[in-house]
Design an enzyme around this catalytic site. Sequence first.
Site, PDB file in Angstrom:
ATOM      1  N   PHE A 157      30.876  31.076  54.776  1.00  0.00           N
ATOM      2  CA  PHE A 157      31.820  31.039  55.894  1.00  0.00           C
ATOM      3  C   PHE A 157      31.221  30.197  57.009  1.00  0.00           C
ATOM      4  O   PHE A 157      30.119  30.478  57.489  1.00  0.00           O
ATOM      5  CB  PHE A 157      32.109  32.444  56.424  1.00  0.00           C
ATOM      6  CG  PHE A 157      33.178  32.482  57.478  1.00  0.00           C
ATOM      7  CD1 PHE A 157      34.506  32.710  57.126  1.00  0.00           C
ATOM      8  CD2 PHE A 157      32.878  32.265  58.810  1.00  0.00           C
ATOM      9  CE1 PHE A 157      35.499  32.720  58.099  1.00  0.00           C
ATOM     10  CE2 PHE A 157      33.865  32.277  59.782  1.00  0.00           C
ATOM     11  CZ  PHE A 157      35.182  32.511  59.423  1.00  0.00           C
ATOM     12  N   ASP A 251      23.378  26.892  58.369  1.00  0.00           N
ATOM     13  CA  ASP A 251      24.275  27.517  59.335  1.00  0.00           C
ATOM     14  C   ASP A 251      23.618  28.806  59.818  1.00  0.00           C
ATOM     15  O   ASP A 251      23.538  29.790  59.100  1.00  0.00           O
ATOM     16  CB  ASP A 251      25.616  27.802  58.653  1.00  0.00           C
ATOM     17  CG  ASP A 251      26.616  28.503  59.548  1.00  0.00           C
ATOM     18  OD1 ASP A 251      26.212  29.096  60.572  1.00  0.00           O
ATOM     19  OD2 ASP A 251      27.823  28.504  59.217  1.00  0.00           O
ATOM     20  N   LYS A 284      27.134  32.319  68.499  1.00  0.00           N
ATOM     21  CA  LYS A 284      27.131  33.764  68.660  1.00  0.00           C
ATOM     22  C   LYS A 284      26.161  34.261  69.730  1.00  0.00           C
ATOM     23  O   LYS A 284      26.468  34.282  70.900  1.00  0.00           O
ATOM     24  CB  LYS A 284      26.925  34.449  67.310  1.00  0.00           C
ATOM     25  CG  LYS A 284      28.161  34.345  66.407  1.00  0.00           C
ATOM     26  CD  LYS A 284      28.077  35.254  65.219  1.00  0.00           C
ATOM     27  CE  LYS A 284      29.318  35.152  64.337  1.00  0.00           C
ATOM     28  NZ  LYS A 284      30.516  35.739  64.915  1.00  0.00           N
TER      29      LYS A 284
END
Length: 431
Positions: A157, A251, A284
């Site tokens: 994702f 990522d 985040k």
Amino acid sequence: MATEHKETLGVNDAQWLGEYSQVHMNVFGTPLRVMDHGQGAHVWDVDGNEYLDFLAGIAVNSLGYAHPKWVQAVSEQAAKVAHVSNYFATKPQIELASKLVELAGAPEGSKVYFGNSGAEGNEAALKLAKLYGRTLPGALPSIGGKPARIIAMTNGFHGRTLGALSATWKPAIRKPFDPLLPGVEFVRPGDTVALHDAFAATGLGPYGKGPVAAVILELIQGEAGVKPLGAEYVKHVRELCDINHALLIIDEVQTGIGRTGAWFAFQREELSGGVKPDMVTFAKGVAGGFPMGGMIAFGGKLASLFTPGSHGSTFAGNPLGAAAALATLGVIEDENLVTNAEARGQQLREGIMATGNPLYVAVRGCGLLDAVELKHPCAHAVMNWCLERGLIVNAVRADALRFAPPLIVSEQDVDQALAILKDVPADLPND
């Protein structure tokens, strides 16, 4: 702490949720509660019910809620200047980029691109990879050349914008928007044969494909249920990238900024096998709740492929966001929160299995990014049961709960969560 079973929403929650449904597009479903304020690892809804937050805005609120140093930094910067556009630079922006390069251990010449989210960080990485791919033998724009390809992982994702979505596996969120970015191929993590075949498909003949520009992967697939790829496989990916002159994009949107017990997950030998990336994306937890993300290009040669006008973002790296991020990183350092993430994560994983609850089959994760596998697919029922008793957790899959509490979470907070998790009924209905 809200410990009583609440069969219905509070009066204020219900009222606000009614208004929410009238003005918001239904892309998130019905919110579980309407939150009002927080302190530390706790948050309160508009009816005054208190919750212990073991999701932290999905790994975003690194410092929990209302940390005084974060509040002070944001307040002081807002009183000076919040935004100036990227025609100008600011000290917080420059200091933050330098700090991130340092924390990543990136080599001399490495540079940062700021965005506003993880998806934007991954968009930047994919665009840079496409520019790089054009420099490879057999790639466009040479005569008879073909577009360079991106290899991604099944169950990975990377975001929901069109470019990032193209490298995101989940068919249910991809198919409605086909056709997506061409030249992205998926291989199953751990399947070295499939990985070899994907690289070997390069060729200049009529049936050959373009060269591989990059592989993009998460060391722990968060949305797949907090599943590590495995260090040996990651080393194999790096070797094939080196042999084929392809880039490795890691990522770290969910795993970065101390969450896994290191500043970045690739710095943990058991996750990466000591592999170094060519690009790292982050978001985040970097700004403690302020929307920020970005990408670090390792080495000046790669970083130089972006030139004025080739990419950009209006709000990215503005002084208010940079001040929030500098404060977040400073607190993580000063309060030894990377070490705390390691200790509290171990306490949580061991404690879950020590509850003796037959619903819990196994735990997995690293630092404060963890999951428990359930005996049957009842994760949403467990999530709602916990919420009614004042604990916020996430049904990341039907058979798994995800935990990503703030990095400031205490030993007592973990004990409190474990006391609730111990009592979860083992016979809750399937989702």
